[in-house]
Motif scaffolding. Sequence first.
Motif, PDB file in Angstrom:
ATOM      1  N   PRO A   6     -30.516  22.415  -5.495  1.00 32.11           N
ATOM      2  CA  PRO A   6     -30.451  21.140  -6.228  1.00 32.11           C
ATOM      3  C   PRO A   6     -28.880  21.517  -6.437  1.00 32.11           C
ATOM      4  O   PRO A   6     -28.041  20.487  -6.627  1.00 32.11           O
ATOM      5  CB  PRO A   6     -31.183  21.232  -7.485  1.00 32.11           C
ATOM      6  CG  PRO A   6     -32.111  22.591  -7.207  1.00 32.11           C
ATOM      7  CD  PRO A   6     -31.651  23.299  -6.209  1.00 32.11           C
ATOM      8  N   GLU A   7     -28.196  22.577  -6.612  1.00 38.62           N
ATOM      9  CA  GLU A   7     -26.867  22.726  -7.123  1.00 38.62           C
ATOM     10  C   GLU A   7     -26.133  22.262  -5.743  1.00 38.62           C
ATOM     11  O   GLU A   7     -25.036  21.597  -5.892  1.00 38.62           O
ATOM     12  CB  GLU A   7     -26.588  23.951  -7.488  1.00 38.62           C
ATOM     13  CG  GLU A   7     -26.886  24.494  -8.746  1.00 38.62           C
ATOM     14  CD  GLU A   7     -28.344  24.714  -9.001  1.00 38.62           C
ATOM     15  OE1 GLU A   7     -29.108  24.887  -8.012  1.00 38.62           O
ATOM     16  OE2 GLU A   7     -28.795  24.829 -10.391  1.00 38.62           O
ATOM     17  N   ILE A   8     -26.567  22.447  -4.723  1.00 37.12           N
ATOM     18  CA  ILE A   8     -26.104  22.289  -3.206  1.00 37.12           C
ATOM     19  C   ILE A   8     -25.937  20.721  -3.082  1.00 37.12           C
ATOM     20  O   ILE A   8     -24.832  20.078  -2.501  1.00 37.12           O
ATOM     21  CB  ILE A   8     -26.776  22.964  -2.137  1.00 37.12           C
ATOM     22  CG1 ILE A   8     -26.473  24.526  -2.367  1.00 37.12           C
ATOM     23  CG2 ILE A   8     -26.116  22.539  -0.648  1.00 37.12           C
ATOM     24  CD1 ILE A   8     -27.308  25.253  -1.104  1.00 37.12           C
ATOM     25  N   ALA A   9     -27.079  20.085  -3.204  1.00 40.90           N
ATOM     26  CA  ALA A   9     -27.069  18.670  -3.154  1.00 40.90           C
ATOM     27  C   ALA A   9     -26.120  18.055  -4.071  1.00 40.90           C
ATOM     28  O   ALA A   9     -25.378  17.201  -3.712  1.00 40.90           O
ATOM     29  CB  ALA A   9     -28.564  18.332  -3.556  1.00 40.90           C
ATOM     30  N   LEU A  10     -25.945  18.334  -5.397  1.00 40.49           N
ATOM     31  CA  LEU A  10     -24.978  17.858  -6.370  1.00 40.49           C
ATOM     32  C   LEU A  10     -23.561  18.124  -5.757  1.00 40.49           C
ATOM     33  O   LEU A  10     -22.553  17.097  -5.986  1.00 40.49           O
ATOM     34  CB  LEU A  10     -25.270  18.594  -7.689  1.00 40.49           C
ATOM     35  CG  LEU A  10     -26.376  18.109  -8.649  1.00 40.49           C
ATOM     36  CD1 LEU A  10     -26.424  18.952  -9.703  1.00 40.49           C
ATOM     37  CD2 LEU A  10     -26.342  16.629  -8.941  1.00 40.49           C
ATOM     38  N   THR A  11     -23.144  19.392  -5.444  1.00 40.06           N
ATOM     39  CA  THR A  11     -21.845  19.639  -4.820  1.00 40.06           C
ATOM     40  C   THR A  11     -21.709  18.729  -3.676  1.00 40.06           C
ATOM     41  O   THR A  11     -20.387  17.988  -3.375  1.00 40.06           O
ATOM     42  CB  THR A  11     -21.846  21.240  -4.467  1.00 40.06           C
ATOM     43  OG1 THR A  11     -22.119  21.893  -5.611  1.00 40.06           O
ATOM     44  CG2 THR A  11     -20.357  21.408  -3.908  1.00 40.06           C
ATOM     45  N   LEU A  12     -22.677  18.559  -2.584  1.00 39.44           N
ATOM     46  CA  LEU A  12     -22.254  17.533  -1.573  1.00 39.44           C
ATOM     47  C   LEU A  12     -22.072  16.322  -1.715  1.00 39.44           C
ATOM     48  O   LEU A  12     -21.253  15.647  -1.265  1.00 39.44           O
ATOM     49  CB  LEU A  12     -23.396  17.808  -0.439  1.00 39.44           C
ATOM     50  CG  LEU A  12     -23.569  19.069  -0.078  1.00 39.44           C
ATOM     51  CD1 LEU A  12     -24.528  19.109   1.220  1.00 39.44           C
ATOM     52  CD2 LEU A  12     -22.350  19.929   0.811  1.00 39.44           C
ATOM     53  N   ASP A  13     -22.672  15.745  -2.994  1.00 36.61           N
ATOM     54  CA  ASP A  13     -22.488  14.565  -3.349  1.00 36.61           C
ATOM     55  C   ASP A  13     -21.107  14.123  -3.996  1.00 36.61           C
ATOM     56  O   ASP A  13     -20.516  13.249  -3.690  1.00 36.61           O
ATOM     57  CB  ASP A  13     -23.515  13.943  -4.489  1.00 36.61           C
ATOM     58  CG  ASP A  13     -24.781  13.689  -3.795  1.00 36.61           C
ATOM     59  OD1 ASP A  13     -25.057  13.607  -2.721  1.00 36.61           O
ATOM     60  OD2 ASP A  13     -25.904  13.522  -4.513  1.00 36.61           O
ATOM     61  N   ALA A  14     -20.688  15.366  -4.734  1.00 43.68           N
ATOM     62  CA  ALA A  14     -19.541  15.281  -5.364  1.00 43.68           C
ATOM     63  C   ALA A  14     -18.258  15.344  -4.301  1.00 43.68           C
ATOM     64  O   ALA A  14     -17.282  14.822  -4.404  1.00 43.68           O
ATOM     65  CB  ALA A  14     -19.281  16.387  -6.366  1.00 43.68           C
ATOM     66  N   VAL A  15     -18.474  15.961  -3.279  1.00 43.23           N
ATOM     67  CA  VAL A  15     -17.746  16.144  -2.084  1.00 43.23           C
ATOM     68  C   VAL A  15     -17.422  15.058  -1.538  1.00 43.23           C
ATOM     69  O   VAL A  15     -16.144  14.336  -1.274  1.00 43.23           O
ATOM     70  CB  VAL A  15     -18.104  17.388  -1.169  1.00 43.23           C
ATOM     71  CG1 VAL A  15     -17.095  17.403   0.049  1.00 43.23           C
ATOM     72  CG2 VAL A  15     -18.004  18.731  -1.995  1.00 43.23           C
ATOM     73  N   GLU A  16     -18.366  14.140  -1.265  1.00 42.95           N
ATOM     74  CA  GLU A  16     -18.366  13.137  -0.667  1.00 42.95           C
ATOM     75  C   GLU A  16     -17.718  11.797  -1.313  1.00 42.95           C
ATOM     76  O   GLU A  16     -16.936  11.211  -0.486  1.00 42.95           O
ATOM     77  CB  GLU A  16     -19.821  12.396   0.022  1.00 42.95           C
ATOM     78  CG  GLU A  16     -19.962  11.840   1.109  1.00 42.95           C
ATOM     79  CD  GLU A  16     -21.360  11.755   1.560  1.00 42.95           C
ATOM     80  OE1 GLU A  16     -21.856  10.609   1.236  1.00 42.95           O
ATOM     81  OE2 GLU A  16     -22.013  12.795   2.124  1.00 42.95           O
ATOM     82  N   ALA A  17     -17.974  12.074  -2.497  1.00 46.97           N
ATOM     83  CA  ALA A  17     -17.428  10.805  -3.542  1.00 46.97           C
ATOM     84  C   ALA A  17     -16.037  11.028  -3.572  1.00 46.97           C
ATOM     85  O   ALA A  17     -15.032  10.221  -3.446  1.00 46.97           O
ATOM     86  CB  ALA A  17     -18.017  10.826  -4.885  1.00 46.97           C
ATOM     87  N   ALA A  18     -15.599  12.370  -3.478  1.00 46.33           N
ATOM     88  CA  ALA A  18     -14.184  12.668  -3.906  1.00 46.33           C
ATOM     89  C   ALA A  18     -13.416  12.307  -2.272  1.00 46.33           C
ATOM     90  O   ALA A  18     -12.450  11.724  -2.352  1.00 46.33           O
ATOM     91  CB  ALA A  18     -14.142  14.065  -3.877  1.00 46.33           C
ATOM     92  N   LEU A  19     -14.067  12.704  -1.163  1.00 46.91           N
ATOM     93  CA  LEU A  19     -13.309  12.462  -0.124  1.00 46.91           C
ATOM     94  C   LEU A  19     -13.329  10.962   0.080  1.00 46.91           C
ATOM     95  O   LEU A  19     -12.365  10.462   0.784  1.00 46.91           O
ATOM     96  CB  LEU A  19     -14.217  12.967   1.095  1.00 46.91           C
ATOM     97  CG  LEU A  19     -14.298  14.463   1.221  1.00 46.91           C
ATOM     98  CD1 LEU A  19     -14.934  15.133   2.514  1.00 46.91           C
ATOM     99  CD2 LEU A  19     -12.706  14.958   1.484  1.00 46.91           C
ATOM    100  N   ALA A  20     -14.340  10.135  -0.342  1.00 46.47           N
ATOM    101  CA  ALA A  20     -14.247   8.800  -0.031  1.00 46.47           C
ATOM    102  C   ALA A  20     -13.188   8.000  -0.821  1.00 46.47           C
ATOM    103  O   ALA A  20     -12.676   7.105  -0.500  1.00 46.47           O
ATOM    104  CB  ALA A  20     -15.642   7.817  -0.156  1.00 46.47           C
ATOM    105  N   ALA A  21     -12.766   8.687  -1.887  1.00 45.16           N
ATOM    106  CA  ALA A  21     -11.770   8.110  -2.665  1.00 45.16           C
ATOM    107  C   ALA A  21     -10.305   8.849  -2.353  1.00 45.16           C
ATOM    108  O   ALA A  21      -9.770   8.815  -3.248  1.00 45.16           O
ATOM    109  CB  ALA A  21     -12.023   8.426  -4.228  1.00 45.16           C
TER     110      ALA A  21
END
Length: 511
Positions: free
Chosen positions: A391-406
């Motif tokens: 679950p922590e990995i999934a949250l991190t990957l979402d955060a990484v993706e959102a940061a990269l998109a921005a």
Amino acid sequence: MSNRTYLTTPIYYASGAPHIGHAYTTILADALARFSRQRGDDVLFLTGTDEHGQKIQEEAERRGMQPIELCDAMADRFRAAWEQLEIGFDRFIRTTEAEHRGVVEAFVQRLYDRGHIYEGSYAGWYCVHEERYWTQKDLGEGQTCPDCGRPVQEIEEKNWFFRMGAFQEALVAHIEAHPDWIRPEVRRNEVLGFLQQPLGDLSISRPRSRLHWGIPLPFDPDHVTYVWVDALINYLTASGAIDPALGAEAPGFDDPSASWWPADLHIIGKDILTTHAVYWPTLLMGAGLPLPRRILAHGWWVVGETKMSKSLGNVIDPLELRETFGTDAVRWYLLREMPTGSDASYTPERFLVRYDELAKVWGNLAQRAISMIVRYREGTVPDGDAGGLDPEIALTLDAVEAALAADRLHEALAAAMDLARTANGYVETREPWAQAKDPTRAGDLDDTLATLARLLGVLSALFEPVCPERSAELARRLGLPAVPTIEAARMDAPTGRTVEKGDPLFPRVEL
Ligand code: ME8
């Protein structure tokens, strides 16, 4: 069919050595290129050197060299620096290349044939260093350049002009229709503000009598192409989209699976925003060619409170830092410390703080997790449930993706480091040393160790774009054939793999 991504850095003047400012842009581009490759994109990552113009001509004279000798030496120096910093560019362009000369000639001829170029004369002030004209009212105190503060020269000369003003409305409309075309938003607003004034025409030539080191205009060989026009066209040359022999679009130009133009992202410093967000798009409009998809203008590195400059003797050499701390530490510091788009200040203290983060959070986690697999399970990842941190990995990957998109790379890196922190916390909570002492908890220990093995694979994938060297070493120690893709790492079944303990990933540094 894989997606194509074409990323560029500025091409750096071949008159000075690379410093952390140049390194920052180029490492930023490299990290974004690596994230794209991880996603499976086909990537063209371009960097290079800007080799024509008065600045180069004068620097060569000062050193008693031919301009091309200076450029050869400096191009080698930049290339070598980028290789030492693990920058995996696909193409290193030099504006003195024959192919580039051909594309510049074709491009300006095309502007001329389309009626966008006219002959005029210029009277005013000229800054050699910035290679640009100024009017009297622009000048700083004591007749100096408002940008660089150096003395300007008064000149009057014939010039060829590009009807840049004719494209002002179209440019404003483009920027308004594409809110993300220039990032960050302050830079977009800066360009829109600039475009509230009437846009003048652009001088695109310099008389050869004054400046011989440039590409002669095909329709007037007594003039060479203005170095900024020459330089901007590099992006087109390297895309292969213009065939210099045809003087026109190469076959396949309109086929997105075959053509690299338009570029997806021009990464630049905020100092060269106007040339990229005003000159370049209007020149492309004049030539009837598509505009780059996006421009990312990052902020400025200063040293302490001071501007970095040769005369102040405070220029920070990334290769010197690399000697002490290693390539990945330099890359991590630059990308993690500067909020993408804002300014940042280099200090040795902050460098050490960021180095410590690598050593004590990520490095320490890797070291203790691998040591425990060696100590408790003879170096083989046990058959446990590896999903303890999913679950922590999934949250991190979402955060990484959102940061990269921005375009907020520093936030993506912070999220990756937080995952390592969370995993250190997981070790503390699970207390594998206690599990190891209690034979009834062997299954729990297997779960802990398998979870950590998977997690470390995920971290090697997440850190790879910034720390390619240490990530590859970690993957090797985990018994993986190479750094996995993020998706492969999160699905990984590490059971049965042999791990290897080594020296700390980031050793203690003696200063
Ligand atoms: O302008 N902080 O080349 P250049 C952050 N040849 N970035 C910095 C920096 C600093 N203190 N100093 C330099 C030119 N940079 C032209 C470009 S492109 C068609 C032609 C980085 O050698 C930053 O990316 O002066 C800046 O835009 C670039 O180096 C300027 O490099």
